[in-house]
Design a protein around this motif. Structure first.
Motif, short mmCIF file in Angstrom:
data_model
loop_
_atom_site.label_atom_id
_atom_site.label_comp_id
_atom_site.label_asym_id
_atom_site.label_seq_id
_atom_site.Cartn_x
_atom_site.Cartn_y
_atom_site.Cartn_z
N PHE A 78 -11.25 -5.74 28.03
CA PHE A 78 -10.74 -6.91 28.75
C PHE A 78 -10.88 -6.79 30.28
N HIS A 79 -11.50 -5.74 30.79
CA HIS A 79 -11.51 -5.51 32.24
C HIS A 79 -12.27 -6.57 33.03
N TRP A 80 -13.21 -7.27 32.35
CA TRP A 80 -13.97 -8.32 33.02
C TRP A 80 -13.05 -9.41 33.58
N CYS A 171 -6.13 -0.41 40.60
CA CYS A 171 -5.67 -0.73 39.25
C CYS A 171 -6.73 -0.32 38.22
N HIS A 172 -7.96 -0.75 38.46
CA HIS A 172 -9.04 -0.46 37.51
C HIS A 172 -9.35 1.04 37.47
N LEU A 173 -9.41 1.63 38.66
CA LEU A 173 -9.75 3.06 38.71
C LEU A 173 -8.70 3.89 37.97
N VAL A 175 -6.87 2.93 35.45
CA VAL A 175 -7.08 2.75 34.00
C VAL A 175 -8.28 3.58 33.54
N GLU A 176 -9.36 3.54 34.34
CA GLU A 176 -10.57 4.30 33.97
C GLU A 176 -10.27 5.80 33.90
N ASN A 177 -9.41 6.25 34.81
CA ASN A 177 -9.12 7.69 34.86
C ASN A 177 -8.14 8.16 33.80
FE LIG Z 1 -13.29 -0.78 32.90
#
Ligand SMILES: [Fe+2]
Length: 237
Positions: A78-80, A171-173, A175-177
């Motif tokens: 859902f990151h898009w 926020c995204h980074l 989640v990615e980590n």
């Molecule tokens: Fe992502």
């Protein structure tokens, strides 16, 4: 599998040197300009979300690697949505008519970003979850490089605008980590997977091809951002 993961790390060392990342770190350029490739990234970001839902995820499964991949798809699909949100915050929502925006998604100037998902979809049909995992690992590593750098640009921008950029920013980074695939026990498990010589050869080839696809997409993002910069200069002139 340990050897394959090591090879991915080696390829990352070249990836990090791509000119897009230098461009994004050039503080003499307006941070909005440095992220102006955002619309060009849409086919990759949205396509990847769809691949998570319709291709990478294979349910039900009794295979432990596939189980981890399935978990990953739920963390990633859902990151898009954050990208679309950031495009609005970058002030790009009103920059194109709907028909021009549709055209851009299939245009020559976005074809390398579309090609990443075509490539991933094509090779995902390998039945072996190990090879599916290789595609996802390369996607993770390249995303990590990309978002580590966009994060710094988003932070600069946030200072000017007071807005949070969830896709390009922290926020995204974060989640990615914190993906399951990156957790210590998952890494220990992945490294311990024994693979045949045939799979090993295919995996090495896939790593090379996947890095090529992502590299071309990054170069395309840079060309797109520079084109926006030039057209702005022309408008001012
Ligand atoms: Fe992502």
């Amino acid at each position: 599998m340990k050897e394959i993961l090591k090879f991915i790390e080696q390829k990352k060392q070249d990836f990090v040197k791509l000119p897009l990342f230098k461009f994004m770190q050039d503080k003499s350029i307006d941070p909005k300009q440095r992220l102006s490739f955002a619309p060009c990234l849409v086919p990759l970001a949205m396509g990847f979300g769809e691949l998570c839902n319709i291709a990478f995820r294979q349910e039900p499964t009794t295979n432990k690697i596939q189980e981890l991949i399935n978990k990953h798809t739920y963390e990633e699909h859902f990151h898009w949505q954050w990208l679309l949100e950031d495009i609005g915050k970058l002030g790009l929502d009103d920059s194109l008519r709907l028909t021009d925006a549709i055209n851009l998604m299939w245009a020559e100037e976005t074809k390398k970003n579309r090609a990443v998902c075509s490539f991933l979809g094509q090779y995902n049909f390998h039945a072996d979850p190990v090879l599916r995992l290789v595609l996802i690992e390369v996607s993770e590593v390249t995303a990590n490089v990309f978002f580590s750098i966009t994060k710094t640009v988003a932070e600069e921008l946030q200072k000017n605008t007071g807005q949070e950029y969830r896709y390009f920013g922290m926020c995204h980074l974060n989640v990615e980590n914190t993906h399951t695939l990156g957790k210590k026990d998952a890494v220990v498990f992945l490294e311990s997977i024994e693979i045949t010589e045939e799979t090993r050869e295919k995996a090495f080839e896939l790593v090379k091809l996947a890095f090529e696809a992502y590299t071309e997409a990054m170069n395309e993002l840079l060309a797109y951002a520079k084109k926006q910069e030039n057209s702005k200069l022309l408008q001012v002139a």
